[in-house]
Design a protein around this motif. Structure first.
Motif, short mmCIF file in Angstrom:
data_model
loop_
_atom_site.label_atom_id
_atom_site.label_comp_id
_atom_site.label_asym_id
_atom_site.label_seq_id
_atom_site.Cartn_x
_atom_site.Cartn_y
_atom_site.Cartn_z
N LEU A 1 0.21 28.93 20.51
CA LEU A 1 1.42 29.75 20.57
C LEU A 1 2.62 28.86 20.22
N PRO A 2 3.06 28.86 18.95
CA PRO A 2 4.23 28.06 18.57
C PRO A 2 5.52 28.83 18.86
N LEU A 3 6.45 28.18 19.53
CA LEU A 3 7.69 28.84 19.94
C LEU A 3 8.90 28.01 19.55
N GLU A 4 9.99 28.69 19.28
CA GLU A 4 11.24 28.02 18.94
C GLU A 4 12.18 27.98 20.15
N ILE A 5 12.91 26.89 20.28
CA ILE A 5 14.04 26.83 21.21
C ILE A 5 15.26 26.29 20.46
N TYR A 6 15.07 25.14 19.82
CA TYR A 6 16.15 24.54 19.02
C TYR A 6 15.83 24.74 17.55
N ALA B 1 15.15 30.31 24.40
CA ALA B 1 14.40 29.90 25.60
C ALA B 1 13.98 31.11 26.41
N ASP B 2 14.86 32.11 26.47
CA ASP B 2 14.50 33.34 27.18
C ASP B 2 13.37 34.06 26.45
N ALA B 3 13.43 34.07 25.13
CA ALA B 3 12.35 34.70 24.35
C ALA B 3 11.04 33.94 24.54
N ALA B 4 11.11 32.61 24.64
CA ALA B 4 9.90 31.82 24.88
C ALA B 4 9.31 32.12 26.26
N LEU B 5 10.18 32.26 27.25
CA LEU B 5 9.73 32.64 28.59
C LEU B 5 8.93 33.94 28.54
N GLN B 6 9.48 34.91 27.82
CA GLN B 6 8.82 36.21 27.75
C GLN B 6 7.52 36.14 26.96
N ALA C 1 -11.27 17.78 23.68
CA ALA C 1 -12.24 17.63 24.77
C ALA C 1 -11.88 18.49 25.98
N LEU C 2 -10.57 18.69 26.22
CA LEU C 2 -10.14 19.51 27.34
C LEU C 2 -10.43 20.99 27.13
N SER C 3 -10.54 21.40 25.86
CA SER C 3 -10.85 22.79 25.51
C SER C 3 -9.94 23.79 26.23
N PRO C 4 -8.64 23.72 26.01
CA PRO C 4 -7.71 24.64 26.69
C PRO C 4 -7.88 26.07 26.19
N ASP C 5 -7.45 27.02 27.01
CA ASP C 5 -7.45 28.41 26.58
C ASP C 5 -6.34 28.67 25.56
N LEU C 6 -5.26 27.91 25.68
CA LEU C 6 -4.10 28.12 24.82
C LEU C 6 -3.31 26.82 24.72
N ILE C 7 -2.86 26.50 23.51
CA ILE C 7 -1.93 25.40 23.29
C ILE C 7 -0.54 26.00 23.08
N VAL C 8 0.43 25.55 23.84
CA VAL C 8 1.81 26.01 23.69
C VAL C 8 2.59 24.88 23.04
N SER C 9 3.14 25.15 21.86
CA SER C 9 3.79 24.08 21.09
C SER C 9 5.17 24.51 20.64
N LEU C 10 5.96 23.51 20.25
CA LEU C 10 7.28 23.76 19.72
C LEU C 10 7.16 23.93 18.21
#
Length: 288
Positions: free
Chosen positions: A112-117, A127-132, A86-95
């Motif tokens: 945009l699925p990203l790894e940290i652990y 985490a630095d790669a996720a920031l970028q 319902a919020l219709s975001p432009d982007l979902i950022v997930s782990l």
């Protein structure tokens, strides 16, 4: 909610009304399903549209501060997908690899699925790669560079505070209950920060993918020469007055310090907060 808990089904939040979306700051409208990634978005000077378990973020992550208008999406393990749609975001950022499968999220909005652990056991670098990655996706490259500069300056100030530290290895842990602790070692964000600061980690035993080992208080007894760094909240009152706690060499000899709540599964902002906090409590002259 901890990483060791498994949650199925939808919470009561599934029945909450959808809030207006106009409260989010100007810029891409991001829904963020992990707190480490949420603090990264905030470090890029973006206000997320929505964050999973937003109220708990404010208590456990603390900084960067999450504005009150940010919509709560429910559990990080399984957010309220109806609200998210319902919020219709432009982007979902997930782990990546955690919670709702990426394919299902992509049916709602670009994801945009990203790894940290991960099995790489390199949370600081990831985490630095996720920031970028988030900066590149949202056009916030300049803000990413500015944050890295602040992080570098914070680490340098922390190293200067610790210039006269006595060199004792530190044992970093938080209480999971009155008799058990999570101890942070290889593969944890905190261990990476210790390396940046030139501090030795007293915990050399096995850790899980998140970089901590679960142990009883006997684990503390196995490192009698360490200085204990307890992540708040500290030991329960019933334990502090017990013979068991008082018999531990670091406790008996006054080598225990405590730092404020700091997110143990965080990204670079949590690394910066940890460096600031641990350098203040360990600097020569600080009271234990």
């Amino acid at each position: 909610m901890t990483r060791r808990q498994f949650v199925t089904g939808l919470p009561l939040a599934a029945f909450l009304p959808v809030l207006p979306v106009s409260a989010a700051a100007a810029g891409p409208r991001l829904a963020v399903l992990d707190w480490g990634l949420a603090e990264t978005v905030l470090a890029l000077q973006l206000t997320p549209l929505a964050v999973a378990e937003a109220p708990l973020y404010r208590r456990r992550v603390v900084t960067p501060e999450l504005p009150p208008e940010v919509v709560d999406l429910g559990l990080r393990t399984w957010p309220n997908l109806e609200r998210l749609r319902a919020l219709s975001p432009d982007l979902i950022v997930s782990l990546a690899g955690y919670g709702v499968p990426t394919a299902r999220l992509k049916s709602i909005a670009p994801t945009l699925p990203l790894e940290i652990y991960s099995q790489q056991r390199a949370p600081y670098r990831l985490a630095d790669a996720a920031l970028q990655a988030i900066a590149d996706r949202t056009g916030r490259q300049a803000q990413a560079a500015a944050f890295r500069q602040r992080l570098s300056e914070t680490l340098e100030r922390a190293r200067q505070r610790l210039a006269g530290y006595d060199g004792r290895p530190v044992l970093i842990f938080k209480f999971s209950d009155a008799r058990h602790v999570d101890v942070y070692g290889d593969g944890s964000l905190f261990d990476a920060v210790l390396q940046h600061l030139g501090l030795a980690n007293a915990w050399t035993e096995e850790t899980n993918i998140w970089g901590f080992g679960m142990a009883g208080l006997d684990a503390v007894a196995r490192v009698p020469d360490a200085r204990l760094v307890v992540i708040a909240p500290g030991p329960p009152d019933s334990l502090k007055t017990s013979a068991l706690w008082r018999s531990l060499p670091p406790v008996r000899e006054g080598r225990v310090v405590q730092i404020p709540p700091t997110w143990v599964f965080g990204a670079l902002p949590s690394a910066m907060r940890f460096a600031e906090q641990i350098s203040r409590v360990l600097q020569p002259g600080a009271s234990s």
